[in-house]
Design an enzyme around this catalytic site. Sequence first.
Site, PDB file in Angstrom:
ATOM      1  N   TYR A  12     -35.475  19.023  -3.182  1.00  0.00           N
ATOM      2  CA  TYR A  12     -35.888  17.458  -2.580  1.00  0.00           C
ATOM      3  C   TYR A  12     -36.712  17.626  -1.523  1.00  0.00           C
ATOM      4  O   TYR A  12     -35.626  18.018  -0.461  1.00  0.00           O
ATOM      5  CB  TYR A  12     -35.145  16.528  -2.992  1.00  0.00           C
ATOM      6  CG  TYR A  12     -35.864  14.626  -2.585  1.00  0.00           C
ATOM      7  CD1 TYR A  12     -37.037  15.043  -2.161  1.00  0.00           C
ATOM      8  CD2 TYR A  12     -34.980  13.573  -3.563  1.00  0.00           C
ATOM      9  CE1 TYR A  12     -37.448  13.162  -2.225  1.00  0.00           C
ATOM     10  CE2 TYR A  12     -35.665  12.879  -3.520  1.00  0.00           C
ATOM     11  CZ  TYR A  12     -36.777  12.485  -2.536  1.00  0.00           C
ATOM     12  OH  TYR A  12     -37.550  11.618  -2.639  1.00  0.00           O
ATOM     13  N   CYS A  13     -37.783  17.405  -0.574  1.00  0.00           N
ATOM     14  CA  CYS A  13     -38.315  17.337   0.468  1.00  0.00           C
ATOM     15  C   CYS A  13     -38.242  18.837   1.286  1.00  0.00           C
ATOM     16  O   CYS A  13     -37.844  19.995   0.713  1.00  0.00           O
ATOM     17  CB  CYS A  13     -37.675  16.019   0.771  1.00  0.00           C
ATOM     18  SG  CYS A  13     -38.900  16.211   2.764  1.00  0.00           S
ATOM     19  N   ILE A  14     -37.177  18.861   2.267  1.00  0.00           N
ATOM     20  CA  ILE A  14     -37.126  20.109   2.984  1.00  0.00           C
ATOM     21  C   ILE A  14     -36.175  20.883   1.960  1.00  0.00           C
ATOM     22  O   ILE A  14     -36.235  22.594   2.390  1.00  0.00           O
ATOM     23  CB  ILE A  14     -36.463  19.769   4.100  1.00  0.00           C
ATOM     24  CG1 ILE A  14     -36.235  21.039   5.051  1.00  0.00           C
ATOM     25  CG2 ILE A  14     -35.012  18.784   4.057  1.00  0.00           C
ATOM     26  CD1 ILE A  14     -36.118  20.297   6.517  1.00  0.00           C
ATOM     27  N   GLY A  39     -36.533  21.085  -0.941  1.00  0.00           N
ATOM     28  CA  GLY A  39     -37.315  22.447  -2.182  1.00  0.00           C
ATOM     29  C   GLY A  39     -38.030  23.551  -1.576  1.00  0.00           C
ATOM     30  O   GLY A  39     -38.093  24.195  -1.444  1.00  0.00           O
TER      31      GLY A  39
END
Length: 597
Positions: free
Chosen positions: A330-332, A334
């Site tokens: 998720y986000c960073i 990812g």
Amino acid sequence: MTTNETESGEKMELLNANLAKVEELSLRLAEVMGHHKPLRNELNAPEPEVFMTAATAYWQNMLNDPGKMIENQLDLWTKSVKGFVDAQNLILKGQFAAPQDDTPTDRRFSHPMWKTHPYFNLVKQQYMRNAEAIRKSVGELEGLSGKDKQRIEYFSSQIIDMMAPTNFLGTNPEVLEKAVATEGQSLVDGLENLIADLESNNGELLVKLADENAFEIGRNIATAPGKVVYRNRMFELLQFAPTTDTVHEIPLVVFPPWINKYYILDLKEQNSMIRWCVAQGYTVFVVSWINPDRSYSDVGMEDYITEGFLEAIAKVKSICDQPKVNAVGYCIAGTTLHLTLSLMKQHGDTSVNSATFFTTLTDFSDQGEFTPFLQDDFIDGIDEEVEEEGILRSFIMQRTFSFLRSNDLIYGPAIKSYMMGEAPPAFDLLYWNGDGSGLPGKMAHQYLRELCQSNKFVGDGVELCGKTLKISDVDVPICAVTCETDHIARWRDCFHGFQQTKSRSKTFIVSQSGHIAGIVNPPSKKKYGHFTNKKLKGTADEWMEGATFHEGSWWPRWDTWLSQKSGNQIPKRTPGTSDFPVLGDAPGTYVLEKATK
């Protein structure tokens, strides 16, 4: 003395008493600010050359086309004088009414008096005229580079938002009404709220967005049943208890971002993605990252990859006695999962069967709304900050994100809390938003310089873990979920990076709403829909033009995709094994640690 006179006298005494309290609180405020250590200037404003460049461009435009500049000024003057004259004429005619108002609708000015009261209406109209004049002047500037133009537009917009009449006591009718109705108690309560927020942040002003006393981690948020089955200096590994008799053979390990806590995926039972995944028959593991203190200053991206991602994957495989896992970033997290997959490819490690990415950027060629904060003057300031502090403190990041939506996350809440004396709402999402984590100094430097600024991962590669990591190494089946109105990881930018992987099996989804609500979107709410399109070539806009819209959450669609990559059904797994004994109940201990101030 009449009853009305007595009541009026009592109210006046109460008002005077509250005003006296304001004076006392002002002394307390002065004491708080007297101990305040301000942030370095580089983190508060751009270098002076930015404004000098803009001023030079404005002057040059005036010399080249003085007619346009004079025309703009005359237009503002004419509208301003006309508005004043219209208001005066109504008063002379004995009409206590506002003049004609053709200004656009703005929810900041929803109180009826902005439309009906001649004084407040004039103030509002003049503010909106001034704001439009500034935007027009900035928009017509020529001779600036694209990034300089973006920065000037951003900072001029911040000035416009800050100077709104709603932000000042004397020009906000709603605030004045409440002050009178409460005999000044709202002002006393507001000042107490302000001082409390300053005291809790060492004199830094961060508006508290949620009632912190309304939530307790492990009691009414982050309550999915599970156990801590592994711990190292980087993370605790949570394994959640099954709710089905059988489960998918291949386990699921979720890597949340370490800028905030993992429980964004487990706020309440009704919107817990962790509970939902467990209910679909997955053995779910979630990484709960450490909230680093200053002793973590030398921890870099390579440590998150090796001691974080690779370690968690290895431990999940061992606990489940499986050769593969399905991974979510998720986000960073990812972004870092992509880096990890590149490293694994070069090592011949095939442990990840499939990877899912939530709102993940890998191509930073277009920095979007973060452009003002990703130039050398700001990053130099961050480098100096982490050199001195060892970490990038959470409140610095929180403040930066808040200014991207300043009316919603700063000024609006500040008006309610500091000027109207209202307590912040009991809102789980906003509570989570304020429960931040810092970033290790080395890791913050690498991420900002190597990935965001230099964009090496989609270019010549980024040097980490003794290898040159490139996005073209990523070739496992992937699913990317992005969000239509996400301003942090814009879906079009996510699409550009997604296209550059070498995976032969790719699925791309755009959910409605933003960075959080678009992901935390349970099917039961039937709130936001999503877009899909199997044609992945061409531009992001072409993808969207050919996309099909589907009502409802994307979660069931992802479940269909993921279940096909999760093997056979086997008897359910109880958290922990003899080799990995239970260390404690979920949500664990790392999630309870507060960010270093």
